[in-house]
Motif scaffolding. Structure first.
Motif, short mmCIF file in Angstrom:
data_model
loop_
_atom_site.label_atom_id
_atom_site.label_comp_id
_atom_site.label_asym_id
_atom_site.label_seq_id
_atom_site.Cartn_x
_atom_site.Cartn_y
_atom_site.Cartn_z
N THR A 235 1.01 2.96 6.09
CA THR A 235 -0.26 2.77 5.38
C THR A 235 -0.11 3.25 3.94
O THR A 235 0.40 4.35 3.69
N THR A 236 -0.56 2.43 3.00
CA THR A 236 -0.54 2.79 1.58
C THR A 236 -1.94 2.55 0.99
O THR A 236 -2.75 1.83 1.56
N LYS A 237 -2.17 3.15 -0.16
CA LYS A 237 -3.48 3.03 -0.80
C LYS A 237 -3.31 2.64 -2.26
O LYS A 237 -2.46 3.21 -2.98
N PHE A 238 -4.12 1.67 -2.71
CA PHE A 238 -4.09 1.20 -4.09
C PHE A 238 -5.50 1.27 -4.67
O PHE A 238 -6.48 1.49 -3.96
N GLU A 276 -6.98 0.57 1.12
CA GLU A 276 -5.86 0.87 2.03
C GLU A 276 -5.25 -0.42 2.58
O GLU A 276 -5.96 -1.40 2.83
N TYR A 277 -3.93 -0.37 2.77
CA TYR A 277 -3.19 -1.51 3.29
C TYR A 277 -2.21 -1.02 4.37
O TYR A 277 -1.63 0.07 4.24
N VAL A 300 8.18 1.04 -2.85
CA VAL A 300 6.83 0.59 -3.20
C VAL A 300 6.38 1.25 -4.51
O VAL A 300 5.70 0.63 -5.33
N TRP A 301 6.77 2.51 -4.70
CA TRP A 301 6.39 3.21 -5.93
C TRP A 301 6.93 2.46 -7.16
O TRP A 301 6.19 2.24 -8.13
N GLU A 313 -3.91 4.85 -6.90
CA GLU A 313 -4.81 4.77 -8.06
C GLU A 313 -4.19 5.38 -9.31
O GLU A 313 -4.92 5.79 -10.23
N ALA A 314 -2.87 5.43 -9.38
CA ALA A 314 -2.19 6.02 -10.54
C ALA A 314 -1.83 4.94 -11.55
O ALA A 314 -1.46 3.82 -11.18
N ASP A 315 -1.93 5.25 -12.84
CA ASP A 315 -1.55 4.34 -13.91
C ASP A 315 -0.09 4.59 -14.29
O ASP A 315 0.44 5.69 -14.12
#
Length: 467
Positions: A235-238, A276-277, A300-301, A313-315
């Motif tokens: 699970t990842t979050k964007f 979330e994905y 993914v990073w 949510e990081a720029d």
């Protein structure tokens, strides 16, 4: 009296001739088995060094010397002979059936508790025969006494006996085998041993000993059955502003490059809502679960920043104008012979990107959308053989470039994988064409480079086919 008519004479002659001949034959057989590194060498050595001489001695005493079989010495030697036969049978059974078994056969995966049961049964039968035929003991009375004694011992050792019985019932059902992966309430790992009392599970933090009675009374999951069905869910979050379709496509593409991915399968990614994905990957084995996650998350990073997505949510502000201008001045300009004006014209259309270690930078057989110039790090060029195996064909370091076939609209002749973290400057094809198409000498050099890489990839593939 004629010696030839005596009954002991022929036995004496047979022993005198048979013993040396048998020793010679067994010695040659033992040497042959040792050269072949056979598991039966020890059994032949036991037969040659102990059983054959002791058997000859017993025949000499009973048949040649006419000593009664009921004599105390003969009985002791016969008992010793019976014990040696029992040891030989046990050792030969273990060597032929289990030690020589292939690694992936059922014999290799059979729990040791079944071997112990078989050994005890064989020992019990052997001892009963020795006591009955050699010493004339009534075995039925012994078994009756043992039955009563076992009841008393069973009452005294209820917990220990209960674990043994639970283990036997559970293993007769065969819910798991050696090397299977289990997920129990107390441990998650690979089964390495099953004995009378407990199951030994190898986890990431050590060896967990789980009593058989606990597994027999609780539910657990066999991750290895059915074979090849294990899934790894990550699970990842964007950021909420990131387009879900774009995020799903990126996550699926990254997961498709995992080395642990089961052949013939494709990952799946779904949006769960709230940014979330969930990415589901079919793996070759539960053992690859931790490695797959440890590889996927760093990839993914890097991929999220190249796709201008916001993981957690990081720029990302890595590709600055100063970095782009510096790379154009120090790397791209000298390689493509660009003037300062040409370099400045490419600044709005170039960007600095990063790739993680072992991440795929370029796919073979795909027409690239632009060129990438290596600023830091290195990449390994690879070719794919006919059997699907990936073969390294060279390494590109700082100053080299990838995607040269973008200018000719040809597929990449080779793949490329980052050896360590690699930083590159990427320029789209349409903007790069405007600058280099008026440089015929440069185009000739790029054409020679394309031919060289294509030739190297073909040579490697041909060498693999010939091999």
């Amino acid at each position: 009296m004629n010696v030839l008519s005596t009954p002991w004479f022929y036995w004496a002659v047979a022993i005198a001739i048979g013993l040396p001949v048998g020793l010679i034959i067994l010695t040659e057989l033992h040497n042959s088995l040792v050269r072949r590194q056979s598991h039966l060498a020890r059994q032949v050595s036991l037969l040659r060094n102990y059983l054959l001489p002791l058997g000859a001695l017993l025949l000499l005493l009973v048949k040649a010397s006419q000593i009664p079989a009921g004599d105390g010495t003969v009985r002791i030697l016969t008992t010793l002979f019976g014990f040696l036969v029992l040891v030989l049978l046990l050792s030969a059974l273990n060597a032929t059936v289990f030690q020589s078994a292939p690694e992936d056969s059922w014999r290799k995966r059979l729990p040791t508790i079944f071997l112990d049961v078989a050994r005890f049964a064989l020992i019990g039968v052997g001892l009963a025969m020795i006591l009955s035929y050699v010493w004339g003991v009534r075995v039925g009375g012994i078994f009756t006494a043992l039955g009563v004694t076992s009841v008393v011992i069973g009452l005294m050792l209820q917990n220990s006996v209960g674990q043994i019985v639970s283990g036997l019932f559970m293993l007769f059902e065969q819910p798991f085998r050696i090397d299977d992966w289990l997920d129990t309430p107390t441990a998650r790992g690979r089964v390495v041993e099953v004995n009378w009392r407990a199951v030994h599970i190898e986890t990431g933090t050590g060896l967990r000993i789980t009593p058989n009675s606990m597994l027999a009374t609780t539910s657990f999951t066999n991750l290895s059955r059915p074979g090849g069905s294990h899934k790894c869910t990550i699970t990842t979050k964007f950021a909420l502003a990131d387009a879900p379709n774009k995020v799903c496509a990126m996550l699926t593409r990254v997961a498709a490059g995992l080395p642990q991915l089961k052949s013939g399968t494709m990952p799946e990614t779904v949006a769960l809502g709230g940014g979330e994905y969930r990415t589901t990957v079919r793996l070759r084995s539960p053992a690859d679960d931790g490695v797959a996650q440890a590889t996927f998350l760093p990839w993914v990073w890097y991929a999220a920043r190249r796709e201008e997505l916001h993981l957690d949510e990081a720029d990302d502000e890595f590709s600055t104008s100063d970095r782009v201008q510096d790379a154009l001045r120090t790397m791209v300009g000298p390689e493509l012979r660009l003037s300062l004006t040409e370099q400045q014209s490419l600044v709005p259309y170039a960007r600095v990107v990063r790739y993680g270690a072992d991440e795929i930078v370029q796919h073979a057989g795909v027409v690239p959308k632009g060129m990438a110039f290596i600023i830091a790090g290195s990449v390994r060029l690879t070719a794919t053989a006919e059997d699907g195996s990936v073969i390294p064909i060279g390494t590109l370091n700082q100053g080299a470039f990838l995607g040269v076939t973008a200018l000719t609209r040809q597929p990449n002749p080779a793949g490329a994988v980052a050896v360590e973290e690699m930083t590159a400057l990427e320029i789209d094809r349409e903007h790069l064409e405007r600058v280099v198409m008026n440089k015929p000498m440069l185009l000739q050099e790029l054409g020679r480079l394309i031919d060289e890489r294509q030739s190297k990839a073909r040579r490697v593939g041909h060498r693999e086919r010939v091999g």
